[in-house]
Design an enzyme around this catalytic site. Structure first.
Site, PDB file in Angstrom:
ATOM      1  N   GLU A  85     -23.213  54.960  54.649  1.00 13.56           N
ATOM      2  CA  GLU A  85     -24.433  55.676  55.021  1.00 13.56           C
ATOM      3  C   GLU A  85     -24.616  56.975  54.257  1.00 13.56           C
ATOM      4  O   GLU A  85     -23.658  57.671  53.931  1.00 13.56           O
ATOM      5  CB  GLU A  85     -24.420  55.987  56.515  1.00 13.56           C
ATOM      6  CG  GLU A  85     -25.652  56.744  56.967  1.00 13.56           C
ATOM      7  CD  GLU A  85     -25.660  57.014  58.461  1.00 13.56           C
ATOM      8  OE1 GLU A  85     -26.753  57.218  59.012  1.00 13.56           O
ATOM      9  OE2 GLU A  85     -24.579  57.026  59.055  1.00 13.56           O
ATOM     10  N   GLU A  94     -20.372  51.972  68.114  1.00 17.31           N
ATOM     11  CA  GLU A  94     -21.035  51.836  66.820  1.00 17.31           C
ATOM     12  C   GLU A  94     -20.047  52.209  65.736  1.00 17.31           C
ATOM     13  O   GLU A  94     -19.292  53.166  65.865  1.00 17.31           O
ATOM     14  CB  GLU A  94     -22.248  52.764  66.752  1.00 17.31           C
ATOM     15  CG  GLU A  94     -22.921  52.768  65.400  1.00 17.31           C
ATOM     16  CD  GLU A  94     -24.053  53.785  65.334  1.00 17.31           C
ATOM     17  OE1 GLU A  94     -24.346  54.249  64.206  1.00 17.31           O
ATOM     18  OE2 GLU A  94     -24.611  54.123  66.380  1.00 17.31           O
TER      19      GLU A  94
END
Length: 432
Positions: free
Chosen positions: A240, A235
């Site tokens: 974010e 990932e």
């Protein structure tokens, strides 16, 4: 991702986006129990672990930097400096109540990519494969409609519902938007959008040009890529954060064996700060992986939005994975011209080299993902906390509401800035 490391506290006054009026009008290895262990396994199998990382590392930041925690996104969602995951669907997050099939190397947006690739010059080592922009932006994406893997107070909706409720669309500037429902009071979870590319890639260059990132109490937005059978396929969290944070955190999450050769920024040759340790294995780092926090207070949230946004690039080669951020006023001309060449971009925000982490073993078959969840394991757990970058006061104090869930249910007007505004997403492959 969940990142437990010292953080620099930054605070920026929030600034309203230029398109606010347009959007105001409509609208994931410590388990606490057998049940939660089962839940965790299910989420991983669905590549929704990104959100879980953050769930197990609550954000507890004090003025003593030794006890500060940072959060970032993982293969499936957002996490804390000890794990992270945006919560993707199966095989990168595309599966969830949608029948759209993933296309390896192809997608409905390929026609647009082909027409744009002619702009690339011989000086660029990259060839455009997919371009999502303008009126055809949403072609080639699958809308995720399953329950949020990070336990958010959110209901992800399908394409038709999103469009009819004005949660998605193309604005007057020709940019795509993805918003959170702003209906003042809702009886269940509040509607939002999560989309995954049908296009699957192994290696490459992903370029996001965004004008606005969702911000505000209760929000948890992310732009990331995820592989199958999390964390086996890896990932990569590019953008974010939660609530009112103004500093971005980029992270990676992998299976066992992937490590950073150093925890020193200068040794790695990056501008960011290592916040998740050097062991990138989700199962061995409380799902935090390896995170890097930006020192740029315009790299996320209100700070990002106040400058008209900018460009994030993620370059994934045999050498490793790098992320750069460029403010709107300093986007390299080679990116703007469609002939990207990272040799012109200077020091990256983050770099995870292949030295102790063979790229082809730990990262493969990724899909790009946008999502905005609400509350959940990160934003919700941080509701009563203060002292985080960009959040001097807790959301509880700022809003006068005791819980995140209560706020989400009864304060739709608090989500007027909870939207993505994106000029384009472009995915390149190395020229042969």
């Amino acid at each position: 991702m969940y990142l437990r490391v010292p953080l620099i506290l930054f605070l920026l006054a929030s600034a309203g986006p230029s398109e606010a009026n347009i959007f105001a009008r409509g609208s994931e290895h410590i388990l606490r129990s057998i049940d939660s262990a089962h839940r965790h396994a299910v989420k991983r199998s669905s590549n929704l672990a990104r959100d879980l990382r953050r769930a197990f590392s609550p954000i507890l930041v004090s003025q003593d930097s030794s006890s500060q925690s940072v959060y970032c996104v993982t293969g499936d969602g957002l996490t804390e400096s000890g794990g992270g995951s945006s919560g993707s669907g199966s095989s990168g997050g595309s599966g969830s109540g949608s029948a759209s099939a993933k296309a390896s190397g192809t997608a409905s947006a390929s026609a647009s990519a082909a027409s744009s690739s002619s702009a690339a010059s011989s000086s660029s080592p990259w060839k455009l494969q997919q371009s999502y922009e303008g009126n055809s932006f949403f072609s080639g994406w699958t809308f995720f409609t399953a329950s949020d893997p990070t336990d958010g107070t959110v209901q992800y909706v399908d394409s038709g519902t999103a469009s009819s409720a004005n949660l998605t669309g193309i604005n007057s500037a020709g940019n795509a938007y993805m918003r959170v429902d702003t209906t003042q009071t809702v009886s269940g979870n509040r509607q939002s959008v999560r989309i995954t590319t049908d296009y699957t890639f192994t290696g490459g260059l992903v370029i996001l040009d965004a004008v606005h990132i969702p911000t505000g109490c209760g929000t948890w937005p992310a732009f990331w890529s995820d592989g199958p059978n999390w964390p086996n396929g890896g990932e990569i969290d590019i953008v974010e954060g939660v609530n009112s944070l103004t500093i971005n955190q980029a992270s990676i999450h992998t299976s066992s064996g992937c490590n950073l050769p150093s925890g020193d920024s200068s040794t790695l040759g990056i501008s960011g700060t290592i916040v998740g340790g050097t062991n990138c294995a989700a199962a061995e780092s409380d799902d935090s992986g390896c995170g890097v926090q930006s020192s740029n207070t315009n790299s996320f949230g209100a700070g990002f939005n106040s400058i008209g946004g900018g460009v994030y690039t993620m370059q994934w080669t045999d050498e490793g994975i790098k992320v750069w951020f460029f403010q709107r006023s300093s986007i390299p001309s080679d990116i703007s011209s469609g002939a990207p060449n990272s040799s012109n971009w200077g020091t990256p925000l983050s770099f995870w080299p292949s030295t102790d982490c063979t790229m082809s073993k730990y990262f493969y078959d990724h899909q790009a993902i946008f999502d905005t969840t609400l509350c959940g394991q990160w934003a919700g757990n941080a509701w009563g906390q203060s002292g985080v970058p960009g959040q001097e006061q807790s959301c509880a104090a700022t809003t006068g509401v005791s819980t995140c869930a209560e706020y989400v249910a009864g304060h739709g007007d608090g989500f007027a800035n909870a939207y993505w505004e994106v000029k384009s997403v472009k995915i390149y492959q190395e020229s042969s």
